[in-house]
Design a protein around this motif. Structure first.
Motif, PDB file in Angstrom:
ATOM      1  N   ALA A 120       0.840  -1.205   0.000  1.00  0.00           N
ATOM      2  CA  ALA A 120       0.000   0.000   0.000  1.00  0.00           C
ATOM      3  C   ALA A 120       0.873   1.252   0.000  1.00  0.00           C
ATOM      4  CB  ALA A 120      -0.923  -0.007   1.218  1.00  0.00           C
ATOM      5  N   GLN A 121       1.918   1.249   0.811  1.00  0.00           N
ATOM      6  CA  GLN A 121       2.821   2.398   0.858  1.00  0.00           C
ATOM      7  C   GLN A 121       3.537   2.578  -0.482  1.00  0.00           C
ATOM      8  OE1 GLN A 121       5.260   1.307   4.208  1.00  0.00           O
ATOM      9  NE2 GLN A 121       3.982   2.427   5.658  1.00  0.00           N
ATOM     10  N   ALA A 122       3.893   1.448  -1.113  1.00  0.00           N
ATOM     11  CA  ALA A 122       4.589   1.524  -2.401  1.00  0.00           C
ATOM     12  C   ALA A 122       3.686   2.114  -3.476  1.00  0.00           C
ATOM     13  CB  ALA A 122       5.069   0.126  -2.807  1.00  0.00           C
ATOM     14  N   VAL A 123       2.419   1.695  -3.491  1.00  0.00           N
ATOM     15  CA  VAL A 123       1.482   2.226  -4.481  1.00  0.00           C
ATOM     16  C   VAL A 123       1.258   3.720  -4.238  1.00  0.00           C
ATOM     17  CG1 VAL A 123      -0.942   2.187  -5.188  1.00  0.00           C
ATOM     18  CG2 VAL A 123       0.335   0.048  -4.983  1.00  0.00           C
ATOM     19  N   ARG A 124       1.135   4.101  -2.985  1.00  0.00           N
ATOM     20  CA  ARG A 124       0.890   5.514  -2.651  1.00  0.00           C
ATOM     21  C   ARG A 124       2.074   6.393  -3.045  1.00  0.00           C
ATOM     22  NH1 ARG A 124       1.795   8.786   1.864  1.00  0.00           N
ATOM     23  NH2 ARG A 124       0.204  10.383   2.240  1.00  0.00           N
ATOM     24  N   SER A 125       3.276   5.819  -3.099  1.00  0.00           N
ATOM     25  CA  SER A 125       4.471   6.618  -3.395  1.00  0.00           C
ATOM     26  C   SER A 125       4.473   7.183  -4.806  1.00  0.00           C
ATOM     27  CB  SER A 125       5.728   5.769  -3.194  1.00  0.00           C
ATOM     28  OG  SER A 125       5.887   4.837  -4.262  1.00  0.00           O
ATOM     29  N   GLY A 126       3.783   6.519  -5.729  1.00  0.00           N
ATOM     30  CA  GLY A 126       3.816   6.964  -7.114  1.00  0.00           C
ATOM     31  C   GLY A 126       5.178   6.764  -7.757  1.00  0.00           C
ATOM     32  N   LEU A 127       6.021   5.920  -7.147  1.00  0.00           N
ATOM     33  CA  LEU A 127       7.382   5.693  -7.654  1.00  0.00           C
ATOM     34  C   LEU A 127       7.627   4.214  -7.937  1.00  0.00           C
ATOM     35  CD1 LEU A 127       9.395   8.074  -5.293  1.00  0.00           C
ATOM     36  CD2 LEU A 127       8.549   8.537  -7.596  1.00  0.00           C
ATOM     37  N   LEU A 128       6.593   3.526  -8.386  1.00  0.00           N
ATOM     38  CA  LEU A 128       6.743   2.120  -8.754  1.00  0.00           C
ATOM     39  C   LEU A 128       7.460   1.997 -10.093  1.00  0.00           C
ATOM     40  CD1 LEU A 128       3.266   0.519  -7.920  1.00  0.00           C
ATOM     41  CD2 LEU A 128       5.437   0.013  -6.810  1.00  0.00           C
ATOM     42  N   VAL A 129       8.283   0.963 -10.212  1.00  0.00           N
ATOM     43  CA  VAL A 129       8.910   0.669 -11.507  1.00  0.00           C
ATOM     44  C   VAL A 129       8.470  -0.705 -12.019  1.00  0.00           C
ATOM     45  CG1 VAL A 129      10.908   2.111 -11.071  1.00  0.00           C
ATOM     46  CG2 VAL A 129      10.971  -0.289 -10.380  1.00  0.00           C
ATOM     47  N   ALA A 130       7.792  -1.483 -11.163  1.00  0.00           N
ATOM     48  CA  ALA A 130       7.325  -2.819 -11.551  1.00  0.00           C
ATOM     49  C   ALA A 130       6.021  -3.101 -10.820  1.00  0.00           C
ATOM     50  CB  ALA A 130       8.372  -3.877 -11.209  1.00  0.00           C
ATOM     51  N   PRO A 131       5.148  -3.923 -11.395  1.00  0.00           N
ATOM     52  CA  PRO A 131       3.882  -4.250 -10.729  1.00  0.00           C
ATOM     53  C   PRO A 131       4.118  -5.105  -9.498  1.00  0.00           C
ATOM     54  CG  PRO A 131       4.157  -5.589 -12.701  1.00  0.00           C
ATOM     55  CD  PRO A 131       5.268  -4.588 -12.719  1.00  0.00           C
ATOM     56  N   LEU A 132       3.123  -5.165  -8.638  1.00  0.00           N
ATOM     57  CA  LEU A 132       3.190  -5.938  -7.401  1.00  0.00           C
ATOM     58  C   LEU A 132       2.174  -7.069  -7.430  1.00  0.00           C
ATOM     59  CD1 LEU A 132       3.332  -2.938  -4.902  1.00  0.00           C
ATOM     60  CD2 LEU A 132       5.226  -4.490  -5.409  1.00  0.00           C
ATOM     61  N   ALA A 133       2.440  -8.082  -6.628  1.00  0.00           N
ATOM     62  CA  ALA A 133       1.488  -9.174  -6.446  1.00  0.00           C
ATOM     63  C   ALA A 133       1.667  -9.691  -5.029  1.00  0.00           C
ATOM     64  CB  ALA A 133       1.718 -10.293  -7.453  1.00  0.00           C
ATOM     65  N   ALA A 134       0.578  -9.893  -4.324  1.00  0.00           N
ATOM     66  CA  ALA A 134       0.655 -10.340  -2.931  1.00  0.00           C
ATOM     67  C   ALA A 134      -0.458 -11.322  -2.645  1.00  0.00           C
ATOM     68  CB  ALA A 134       0.572  -9.148  -1.974  1.00  0.00           C
ATOM     69  N   THR A 135      -0.140 -12.369  -1.871  1.00  0.00           N
ATOM     70  CA  THR A 135      -1.129 -13.364  -1.463  1.00  0.00           C
ATOM     71  C   THR A 135      -1.602 -13.151  -0.038  1.00  0.00           C
ATOM     72  OG1 THR A 135       0.594 -14.879  -0.680  1.00  0.00           O
ATOM     73  CG2 THR A 135      -0.064 -15.057  -2.988  1.00  0.00           C
TER      74      THR A 135
END
Length: 300
Positions: free
Chosen positions: A142-157
């Protein structure tokens, strides 16, 4: 390393807010400009990775529609809290909301990308939705998405730990909030509806067609129901017949078992009588032998 990591974040915030095609030229220009004043910062800027398309779309969403992203994160936080407290009812409701929200926000992100001249394929949209789902499942995502500085998609179980740092432009981005860049929404075009003179007739024809199709479907369903009812009645009759035959077999078996017990008793009595008769016969034969011997002696 640069003395102040916020310098790098400020540059990254600007770069990752650009159109995707402009990222690399702008990054290299920044690094070149900084090289004379701060070689360490220039090297860090030069090392910033160009985002993948799905990550860029999520970054775009984080800047252009902060409210949607905040809603995603809020529902995610509530979902994690419900999981921790084992509230089954709330968990089911929040899970349903999560699916609806991630699908809706993904569509919003695709629309923003389209407005920016970028086509998002279904495969990329799946990665965007998976990233939003990860933001709901995992707090660090959630913090990574909020940063607006992603370089790759995420996936979590929700079970395995996610390597969030590998998906960020820089580890310091975790917890960063990007600069919102709201775009003016163009006014919708004025539409003038031209009435169709045959609208009523077309509506009646369409309604009649729907009624006919519904009637046909009802008749088919009724025939299927009657056939199924007949089949049930046949099976019920067959079940009664078989049950009656089973009862008769059981009655006959009980009679045969009773007869067998009587025969067994009679057989025991007959065997005793046979033994007694055999003993009597043996005694009679012995007596006859003695009498015959006495007769023979008298004859001599």
């Amino acid at each position: 390393m640069a003395d102040d990591p916020t310098d790098l974040l400020a540059v990254a915030d600007e770069l990752y807010g650009l159109p995707l095609a402009e990222f690399t030229p702008a990054r290299d220009a920044h690094a070149k400009r900084l090289k004379g004043d701060d070689a360490a910062l220039a090297a860090q800027v030069k090392a910033l990775r160009k985002p993948g398309l799905a990550a860029w779309v999520v970054d775009l969403l984080a800047r252009r529609d902060v409210e949607q992203v905040q809603q995603v994160l809020a529902v995610g936080a509530a979902l994690r809290e419900a999981q921790a407290s084992m509230s089954a009812t709330e968990l089911r409701e929040l899970t349903r909301q999560r699916r609806q929200l991630t699908a809706a926000v993904t569509q919003r992100a695709r629309a923003l990308a389209s407005d920016a001249g970028v086509r998002v394929t279904p495969a990329v949209a799946d990665q965007v939705e998976a990233t939003l789902t990860a933001a709901m499942v995992d707090e660090r995502c959630a913090q990574a998405v909020r940063s607006g500085l992603l370089v790759a998609p995420l996936a979590a179980t929700g079970v395995d730990e996610v390597d969030v740092a590998a998906a960020l432009a820089t580890p310091e981005a975790l917890g960063f909030a990007p600069t919102a860049r709201e775009e003016p929404v163009p006014a919708p075009p004025t539409l003038r509806v031209v009435p169709d003179p045959d609208a009523d007739e077309k509506a009646r024809a369409a309604a009649l067609e729907i009624v006919e199709e519904a009637t046909e479907a009802r008749d088919v369903a009724r025939a299927d129901h009657e056939e199924a009812q007949r089949h049930v009645q046949e099976l019920e009759a067959r079940e009664l017949q078989l049950q009656a035959e089973i009862d008769e077999v059981r009655r006959r078996l009980a009679q045969l078992e009773s007869d067998a017990e009587e025969v067994e008793d009679d057989l025991g009595d007959a065997e005793e009588a046979q033994a007694s008769a055999a003993e009597t016969l043996e005694e009679a034969e012995a007596a006859l032998g003695k009498a015959q011997s006495a007769l023979d002696r008298l004859a001599d």
